[in-house]
Structures are given as structure tokens and as C-alpha cells.
Design an enzyme around this catalytic site. Structure first.
Site, PDB file in Angstrom:
ATOM      1  CG  HIS A  73      10.527   5.785 107.292  1.00 43.22           C
ATOM      2  ND1 HIS A  73      11.478   6.236 107.951  1.00 43.22           N
ATOM      3  CD2 HIS A  73      10.598   4.310 107.665  1.00 43.22           C
ATOM      4  CE1 HIS A  73      12.650   4.866 109.010  1.00 43.22           C
ATOM      5  NE2 HIS A  73      11.491   4.389 108.765  1.00 43.22           N
ATOM      6  CD  GLU A  74       6.856   2.419 108.027  1.00 40.54           C
ATOM      7  OE1 GLU A  74       7.207   0.882 107.998  1.00 40.54           O
ATOM      8  OE2 GLU A  74       7.378   2.396 108.914  1.00 40.54           O
TER       9      GLU A  74
ATOM     10  CG  HIS B 155      11.566   0.095 105.119  1.00 41.09           C
ATOM     11  ND1 HIS B 155      12.399  -0.157 105.217  1.00 41.09           N
ATOM     12  CD2 HIS B 155      10.909   1.108 106.196  1.00 41.09           C
ATOM     13  CE1 HIS B 155      12.595   0.387 106.221  1.00 41.09           C
ATOM     14  NE2 HIS B 155      11.589   1.077 106.917  1.00 41.09           N
TER      15      HIS B 155
END
Length: 497
Positions: A180-181, A184
Site C-alpha cells: 500500500h505504501e 504512494h
């Protein structure tokens, strides 16, 4: 860097008791941008006027045996608004140079090397360091305990092995948070936004992006890719579930990872800062109004409303059975646990929304922070000048800094303010300024025209407590103190828009 809030904080599976779910619902991942660093002063220093000296004996040179050793409080890194708190006490007075400081509260903690701030370094995917904070081990143990208890009901034949399976689930879940990170991070790098680090911590993950997206469209994409990847992972785990037999260890693990990633995605899509959904809402309002600050205010207040809703609504939902459990009439340990976790989660969201507002004010006022306006007037002194005589000249001229020059008048070093404070007044006639000075490096020379982001970048490139400010012609303009920069940042964050 600027902090713009980011995505939400994770919710551990322990928020919902084992009796209610076959798999834990761990916390959602968080993505946030970090404020740019600015030099962080080590102490709140106050100074006064020394007595004038005449016919003084020859000053002692640096390094003499009886010369006091002033405390060196040079910060390890450039100033970091992420470490600044508007409510922290700071000294705003500007007394004369040379007075010994009075102990005050609100001192900054000793600086640590950048590489140790994030915890345990796990690797550098795409050149971005990934750290595991010590708090991660606590939540990993919590997930292992809760999920192990659930496995005991679903697969009792596992025995004590169930905790090894549960530990594997905790690690696999945080690997999903890392994905998920990384989404980003990749988007930020694609938009040429520097990423300082990724950190896995108690309530999920944080991507520290040093600058704000330039357009609302990029802001929306940057926020959306995280939940999107979590949804994709949930779908992949669901498809993998179809290939294994239900009620087996692989089946239970895949089901748990599917549900966990689904919760991460849904939670982060809630429309309030500091969650990803709040950043998306900010981008939409920014696009409509053309004002990023308006978008931040709207998303931050929605985030605060969301925090109140979580605080009140989550325990009511779990108590009523709306989340899939049986309704309970009595207040037990599960109810207390739900209320406690709801309070923690609400506090994180409320605090994150407030920080987003403060950092937005900082970004709005950042162009007003100019090196020329923050610079202290300085007087040049020769290498062997006694400290007492140098301070007398400074105070007579109304200056608050000392620049050591050579025989040709060229600056060679800056007298450290913290070092001056460390010399007792009765010793100042015997101490030469050269023993209290820090040699000038190229990075410690900054232009008087620097402002905003450019000023931050220059200070971050060469951490120091004082910088020599020069005109475009090369003439000395004065000395810029890291303490003054920090105070200016604190005022900017506290000042309303």
C-alpha cells in the site's frame, strides 16, 4: 518538507473480539507527507551584555588546559516541522548577545542520526528506506494473540502451532501494508516528489513525502493509488481462496488477508484527513475552488467529524451487532476493548486533521519566510580578539552575531552562540573567539535572497546552528540562526490563514 496529512491509520484486528470474526481486522495503512526539515535549535538561549575590558592580558588560544569547554549543541539534522509542536514553549525574546540562558521547559530532545530515527532498516526499494518501528512488534504480538485464539476455534487440531500461523499472518498483513505504501511512493517518485522514508508502525504504515503535489489531479492520484492497491490485493487473495480447500490453514490465512486488505482500503477511503479519502476530498475541493487551503480546511473538518463519529459510533455498532456479531446487553471486556480502540483511533484521526491544518498554514506562509528578514546583524572580529571585547563591539553596534575574519577581512568562521553561553563571564577576557568558532564550509554560506522552499533546501543540505548570509555581490549581510528559523516556522504554523 510539508506535511499534508495522508491516509488513515490502521485498525488492529483486536478492535473486534475473537467471538465476532473468524479473522482479525488489522488496521489500515497510513500515508502522509512530512514537513520539510529546518534547523532545530538545541536550546532556548538568552544573552546579555558583557563588561568592557581594557588592558586585558593576552587571550588564551583555543585548546588551552584551563579554557572552559562550552557545550556543543549543534543539531544533527536540519529543522523538521514534523518535530515542531505549536504548543511547545519557545523563547521569542531577542536579548543582547552573551547572557547565560535561564533553564526553561520545552527543550528539544537530543538529535539522533537520521538512519536510526525510523527504527530497524529493512531495505531500500526504489531507493527509499523502509523502517520497522519498535511499536510494530507490539501490534504483531497483539495480532498473533488474537488471530491465534480465533484459529483455536476454527482449527483446534493445530494446538500451539496456531501461534506460528498467526505470526505468519501478522507478517503477511504488514507486507500488504508495505505494498500500500509503496504505491504512494511510486506515484510520488513518478511526479518527481522526493520520499524521505516508509515506516511500518503500530497503526499501519506511513509514507513520508517531502513536498506537496503541484496540482489537484496529482494529489488525487497520489492518495487514491494506496487504497486501490489494497483493493487489488483483496481481490487477489479472494481468487487464491478459490484454489484451496476451505477450513484449512491456507484457506483461513487467505481469508484473513483478503478481509484485512479490504478493511484497509475501505477505511482509508473515508473522506477526512489524514486518511487517503481526506486527501482525495481535498483535491476535489481544491479543483473546484482553485485554493488548496480551502480544500485542506474542508477535509480537515470532515476528518474531525469522522473522529467523533468513530468515537461514538464504533462501540455502538459492535454492541448492536451491526458489524456481524451478536448483540450484547451486558457490558463486558469486549465492549471495553471496543471503546478503548475507538478512542485511540478517534484521537489519531483528530490529531492528524489538526496537524494537516497547521502544516497547510505553514505552506501558505512559507514564501514569507526569507533569509534576509530572519538574519541577525553581525560584526567582524579578528581571530585573536578576546570574547569580552568581541561582545562589547557587537552590543555597541546593536548586532547579535560574530563573524571571525582573516587579515584580509575574509570570513573564515562563525562564533557559535551556544559556545558563547558556555563560557562564564569572568573567563571571557581570556578566551579568544577563534576557540568558539565553527569553520565556514561552502554549504554554510547562503544567499540573502533565499526564501521558502529554497531556503529550506539550503539549510537541510548543510545542518548547522548558524549560517553566513551573503549578498549577491559577495558582501557579508549577517548571520542566520537555526533557532530563529525554527521560531519563524512555529509562528507560521500557529498563525491563522
Amino acid at each position: 518538507m510539508v506535511e499534508s496529512g495522508g491516509s488513515g491509520q490502521p485498525r488492529p484486528d483486536s478492535e473486534e473480539p475473537a467471538e465476532r470474526h473468524a479473522t482479525p481486522a488489522p488496521p489500515p495503512a497510513a500515508h502522509q507527507e512530512t514537513p520539510a526539515e529546518v534547523p532545530d535549535p538545541s536550546t532556548d538561549q538568552r544573552h546579555g551584555t558583557p563588561e568592557e575590558t581594557t588592558d586585558e592580558p593576552k587571550p588564551a588560544q583555543a585548546g588551552t588546559a584551563d579554557e572552559p569547554k562550552p557545550q556543543d549543541t549543534r543539531p544533527a539534522g536540519a529543522p523538521d516541522p514534523a518535530d515542531l509542536h505549536p504548543d511547545r514553549p519557545h523563547a521569542h525574546s531577542t536579548p543582547a548577545l552573551g547572557e547565560t540562558p535561564t533553564p526553561t521547559k520545552g527543550r528539544r530532545r537530543p538529535s539522533r542520526p537520521p538512519e536510526t530515527r525510523g527504527g530497524l532498516l529493512m531495505g531500500r526499494p526504489f531507493g527509499v528506506p523502509v523502517y520497522v518501528a519498535p511499536s510494530w512488534f507490539l501490534v504483531a504480538a497483539l495480532i498473533t494473540w488474537v488471530f491465534g485464539g480465533q484459529l483455536d476455534r476454527v482449527l483446534p487440531e493445530l494446538g500451539a502451532i496456531r501461534y506460528l500461523v498467526a505470526l505468519f499472518f501478522a507478517v503477511a498483513f504488514y507486507a500488504s501494508v508495505l505494498v500500500h505504501e509503496l504505491a504512494h511512493t511510486i506515484a510520488a517518485l513518478r511526479f518527481k516528489l522526493p520520499v524521505r522514508r516508509i515506516q511500518l508502525q503500530f497503526f499501519g504504515g506511513v509514507s513520508e513525502i517531502e513536498k506537496e503535489a503541484e496540482t489537484p489531479g496529482r494529489e488525487f492520484v497520489l492518495a487514491f493509488v494506496g487504497p486501490l492497491l489494497s483493493l487489488v490485493l483483496a481481490g487477489l487473495f479472494y481468487l487464491a481462496m478459490q484454489t484451496v480447500e476451505p477450513g484449512t490453514v491456507p484457506g483461513v490465512l487467505l481469508a484473513g488477508l483478503m478481509i484485512s486488505n479490504l478493511i484497509v482500503a475501505i477505511f482509508n477511503l473515508l473522506p477526512g484527513l489524514p486518511l487517503d479519502g481526506g486527501r482525495m476530498l481535498r483535491a476535489v475541493v481544491w479543483k473546484i475552488t482553485g485554493k488548496p487551503m480551502t480544500g485542506t480546511i474542508a477535509a480537515a473538518w470532515v476528518g474531525r467529524a469522522l473522529a467523533v463519529s468513530v468515537l461514538i459510533g464504533l462501540p455502538l455498532l459492535t454492541q448492536s451487532g451491526a458489524l456481524g456479531s451478536e448483540a450484547e446487553d451486558s457490558v463486558g471486556m469486549d465492549t471495553v476493548l471496543d471503546a478503548l480502540l475507538a478512542a485511540i483511533l478517534a484521537a489519531i484521526i483528530w490529531t492528524g486533521a489538526g496537524n494537516s491544518l497547521r502544516m497547510a498554514r505553514l505552506r501558505e506562509h512559507l514564501p514569507e519566510l526569507r533569509a534576509r528578514n530572519l538574519t541577525r546583524r553581525a560584526v567582524p572580529v579578528e581571530t585573536n580578539t578576546p570574547l569580552s571585547e568581541a561582545l562589547r563591539r557587537a552590543n555597541d553596534a546593536g548586532a547579535r552575531a560574530l563573524v571571525v575574519v582573516d587579515a584580509h577581512g575574509e570570513p573564515v568562521s562563525l562564533v557559535r552562540e551556544a559556545a558563547i553561553v558556555g563560557v562564564p563571564e569572568h573567563r571571557r577576557p581570556w578566551v579568544a573567539v577563534s576557540g568558539l568558532a565553527q569553520d565556514l564550509t561552502e554549504g554554510m554560506r547562503v544567499s540573502a535572497e533565499l526564501a521558502g522552499e529554497d531556503l529550506l533546501d539550503a539549510l537541510r543540505a548543510t545542518p548547522a546552528t548558524e549560517y553566513l548570509v551573503i549578498e549577491e555581490t559577495g558582501e557579508i549581510y549577517g548571520v542566520l540562526s537555526a533557532a530563529d528559523v525554527e521560531r519563524a516556522f512555529v509562528k507560521a504554523m500557529a498563525r491563522p490563514s
